[in-house]
Design a protein around this motif. Structure first.
Motif, PDB file in Angstrom:
ATOM      1  N   GLY A  24       0.734  -1.246   0.048  1.00  0.00           N
ATOM      2  CA  GLY A  24       0.143   0.003   0.050  1.00  0.00           C
ATOM      3  C   GLY A  24       0.680   1.270   0.079  1.00  0.00           C
ATOM      4  O   GLY A  24       0.219   2.379  -0.494  1.00  0.00           O
ATOM      5  N   ASP A  25       2.301   1.034   0.284  1.00  0.00           N
ATOM      6  CA  ASP A  25       2.912   2.347   0.322  1.00  0.00           C
ATOM      7  C   ASP A  25       3.073   2.796  -1.247  1.00  0.00           C
ATOM      8  O   ASP A  25       3.066   2.184  -2.124  1.00  0.00           O
ATOM      9  CB  ASP A  25       4.480   1.922   0.705  1.00  0.00           C
ATOM     10  N   ARG A  26       3.029   4.444  -1.559  1.00  0.00           N
ATOM     11  CA  ARG A  26       3.079   5.062  -2.685  1.00  0.00           C
ATOM     12  C   ARG A  26       4.181   5.777  -2.773  1.00  0.00           C
ATOM     13  O   ARG A  26       4.888   6.280  -1.640  1.00  0.00           O
ATOM     14  CB  ARG A  26       1.959   5.510  -3.063  1.00  0.00           C
ATOM     15  N   TYR A  27       4.811   6.030  -3.892  1.00  0.00           N
ATOM     16  CA  TYR A  27       5.920   6.838  -3.974  1.00  0.00           C
ATOM     17  C   TYR A  27       5.985   7.674  -5.249  1.00  0.00           C
ATOM     18  O   TYR A  27       5.458   7.157  -6.370  1.00  0.00           O
ATOM     19  CB  TYR A  27       7.395   6.126  -3.658  1.00  0.00           C
ATOM     20  N   VAL A  28       6.674   8.923  -5.362  1.00  0.00           N
ATOM     21  CA  VAL A  28       6.935   9.598  -6.549  1.00  0.00           C
ATOM     22  C   VAL A  28       8.376   9.863  -6.517  1.00  0.00           C
ATOM     23  O   VAL A  28       9.171   9.771  -5.823  1.00  0.00           O
ATOM     24  CB  VAL A  28       6.155  10.859  -6.658  1.00  0.00           C
ATOM     25  N   GLY A  29       8.683   9.775  -7.897  1.00  0.00           N
ATOM     26  CA  GLY A  29      10.428   9.744  -8.054  1.00  0.00           C
ATOM     27  C   GLY A  29      10.885  10.241  -9.288  1.00  0.00           C
ATOM     28  O   GLY A  29       9.941  10.845  -9.962  1.00  0.00           O
ATOM     29  N   GLY A  30      11.947   9.935  -9.814  1.00  0.00           N
ATOM     30  CA  GLY A  30      12.354  10.072 -10.937  1.00  0.00           C
ATOM     31  C   GLY A  30      13.943  10.058 -10.939  1.00  0.00           C
ATOM     32  O   GLY A  30      14.614   9.946 -10.239  1.00  0.00           O
ATOM     33  N   LEU A  65       7.537  -6.119  -0.727  1.00  0.00           N
ATOM     34  CA  LEU A  65       8.764  -5.999  -1.620  1.00  0.00           C
ATOM     35  C   LEU A  65       8.739  -5.759  -3.128  1.00  0.00           C
ATOM     36  O   LEU A  65       9.490  -5.867  -3.912  1.00  0.00           O
ATOM     37  CB  LEU A  65       9.887  -7.148  -1.559  1.00  0.00           C
ATOM     38  N   SER A  66       7.277  -5.600  -3.562  1.00  0.00           N
ATOM     39  CA  SER A  66       7.075  -5.661  -5.302  1.00  0.00           C
ATOM     40  C   SER A  66       6.137  -4.544  -5.504  1.00  0.00           C
ATOM     41  O   SER A  66       5.426  -4.083  -4.672  1.00  0.00           O
ATOM     42  CB  SER A  66       6.491  -6.881  -5.497  1.00  0.00           C
ATOM     43  N   VAL A  67       6.549  -3.876  -6.394  1.00  0.00           N
ATOM     44  CA  VAL A  67       6.164  -2.363  -7.019  1.00  0.00           C
ATOM     45  C   VAL A  67       5.622  -2.353  -8.399  1.00  0.00           C
ATOM     46  O   VAL A  67       6.309  -2.963  -9.281  1.00  0.00           O
ATOM     47  CB  VAL A  67       7.069  -1.413  -6.834  1.00  0.00           C
ATOM     48  N   LEU A  68       4.525  -1.745  -8.609  1.00  0.00           N
ATOM     49  CA  LEU A  68       4.002  -1.714 -10.096  1.00  0.00           C
ATOM     50  C   LEU A  68       4.159  -0.176 -10.063  1.00  0.00           C
ATOM     51  O   LEU A  68       3.582   0.468  -9.243  1.00  0.00           O
ATOM     52  CB  LEU A  68       2.593  -2.415 -10.340  1.00  0.00           C
ATOM     53  N   GLY A  69       4.191   0.023 -11.306  1.00  0.00           N
ATOM     54  CA  GLY A  69       4.274   1.770 -11.515  1.00  0.00           C
ATOM     55  C   GLY A  69       4.389   2.170 -12.983  1.00  0.00           C
ATOM     56  O   GLY A  69       4.350   1.217 -13.867  1.00  0.00           O
ATOM     57  N   PHE A 101       6.414  -0.528 -15.304  1.00  0.00           N
ATOM     58  CA  PHE A 101       7.318  -1.578 -14.890  1.00  0.00           C
ATOM     59  C   PHE A 101       6.803  -2.166 -13.568  1.00  0.00           C
ATOM     60  O   PHE A 101       5.868  -1.713 -13.049  1.00  0.00           O
ATOM     61  CB  PHE A 101       8.625  -0.377 -14.264  1.00  0.00           C
ATOM     62  N   PHE A 102       7.491  -3.226 -13.259  1.00  0.00           N
ATOM     63  CA  PHE A 102       7.322  -4.072 -12.157  1.00  0.00           C
ATOM     64  C   PHE A 102       8.638  -4.114 -11.436  1.00  0.00           C
ATOM     65  O   PHE A 102       9.678  -4.269 -12.098  1.00  0.00           O
ATOM     66  CB  PHE A 102       6.908  -5.384 -12.573  1.00  0.00           C
ATOM     67  N   ARG A 103       8.782  -3.675 -10.049  1.00  0.00           N
ATOM     68  CA  ARG A 103      10.210  -3.958  -9.595  1.00  0.00           C
ATOM     69  C   ARG A 103      10.161  -4.812  -8.070  1.00  0.00           C
ATOM     70  O   ARG A 103       9.185  -4.731  -7.386  1.00  0.00           O
ATOM     71  CB  ARG A 103      10.640  -2.590  -8.881  1.00  0.00           C
ATOM     72  N   ARG A 104      11.148  -5.629  -8.118  1.00  0.00           N
ATOM     73  CA  ARG A 104      11.365  -6.313  -7.046  1.00  0.00           C
ATOM     74  C   ARG A 104      12.399  -6.342  -6.164  1.00  0.00           C
ATOM     75  O   ARG A 104      13.634  -6.223  -6.661  1.00  0.00           O
ATOM     76  CB  ARG A 104      11.390  -8.102  -7.392  1.00  0.00           C
ATOM     77  N   TYR A 105      12.363  -5.885  -4.941  1.00  0.00           N
ATOM     78  CA  TYR A 105      13.327  -5.633  -4.048  1.00  0.00           C
ATOM     79  C   TYR A 105      13.980  -6.698  -3.354  1.00  0.00           C
ATOM     80  O   TYR A 105      13.035  -7.724  -2.891  1.00  0.00           O
ATOM     81  CB  TYR A 105      13.025  -4.349  -3.006  1.00  0.00           C
ATOM     82  N   PHE A 106      15.044  -6.688  -3.065  1.00  0.00           N
ATOM     83  CA  PHE A 106      15.904  -7.847  -2.372  1.00  0.00           C
ATOM     84  C   PHE A 106      16.690  -7.069  -1.027  1.00  0.00           C
ATOM     85  O   PHE A 106      17.835  -6.552  -1.318  1.00  0.00           O
ATOM     86  CB  PHE A 106      16.751  -8.622  -3.201  1.00  0.00           C
ATOM     87  N   PRO A 107      16.304  -7.310  -0.015  1.00  0.00           N
ATOM     88  CA  PRO A 107      17.002  -6.611   1.229  1.00  0.00           C
ATOM     89  C   PRO A 107      18.616  -7.362   1.215  1.00  0.00           C
ATOM     90  O   PRO A 107      18.707  -8.375   1.058  1.00  0.00           O
ATOM     91  CB  PRO A 107      16.316  -7.014   2.424  1.00  0.00           C
TER      92      PRO A 107
END
Length: 201
Positions: A24-30, A65-69, A101-107
């Protein structure tokens, strides 16, 4: 880019741990990308290619750990050729598009992550005559470091890239070009992310 990743590693080892990602976290970036390539021809001749990319993005965590954007893009391309007769020919193009994009994070350690990002992009030139368009698929590795509960810095490498472009100069003239590349050196980017809904600690 190698130095950027090493710097992220160093900082992560001396900092305080912050809250991790949550569904449910959301972010903006660039990010800002820069690529340059120079080649020598056997004629003789020389070609120089420069690309600058500005890419804001919006991401939503579908798990911890997974993001759609989505990723709107603005691109500037400049090309200069020097022919065997020492004639200089240059051109530039400005284009825009959208990426998904889809992003998968690995701690790795507190606040520091590696990630993999599959991505699909579509771009079209703002030129009215030739109407060049392009479609791309990529798989990019990278690293992220959370510098505070709401801010994170990122470094991404080019990775595996498939690119197909179309260029039409008229009703009976069409040019298509496809390329597949593995590039971790000349195509990379550094970006920053702001978390919209995470609370400060």
């Amino acid at each position: 880019m190698k130095h950027s990743l090493l710097l992220l590693f160093f900082i992560s080892g001396i900092s305080t741990a912050f809250a991790q990602f949550e569904k449910g976290d959301r972010y903006v970036g660039g990010d800002f990308g820069f690529s340059i390539n120079t080649s020598e021809n056997s004629n003789p001749g020389r070609s120089t290619y420069l690309a600058i990319n500005l890419s804001p993005n919006l991401g939503y965590f579908i798990s911890d750990l997974s993001v759609l954007g989505i990723n709107p893009q603005v691109n500037f391309y400049w090309n200069k050729n020097i022919t065997s007769n020492n004639e200089k020919i240059s051109s530039n193009t400005v284009s825009g598009g959208i990426g998904l994009f889809f992003r998968r994070y690995f701690p790795v350690v507190d606040n520091f992550y590696f990630f993999l990002e599959p991505k699909a992009t579509y771009n079209s030139s703002f030129e009215e005559e030739s109407k060049p368009r392009s479609f791309g698929l990529s798989l990019s590795p990278g690293a992220s470091y959370k510098i505070s509960p709401k801010w994170m810095v990122e470094a991404a490498l080019g990775g595996l890239v498939y690119h197909k472009s179309y260029n039409s100069s008229g009703a009976n003239q069409r040019y298509d070009d496809s390329r597949f590349a593995f590039d971790l050196i000349t195509s990379n980017s550094i970006g920053i992310v702001y978390f919209i809904n995470q609370k400060d600690q």
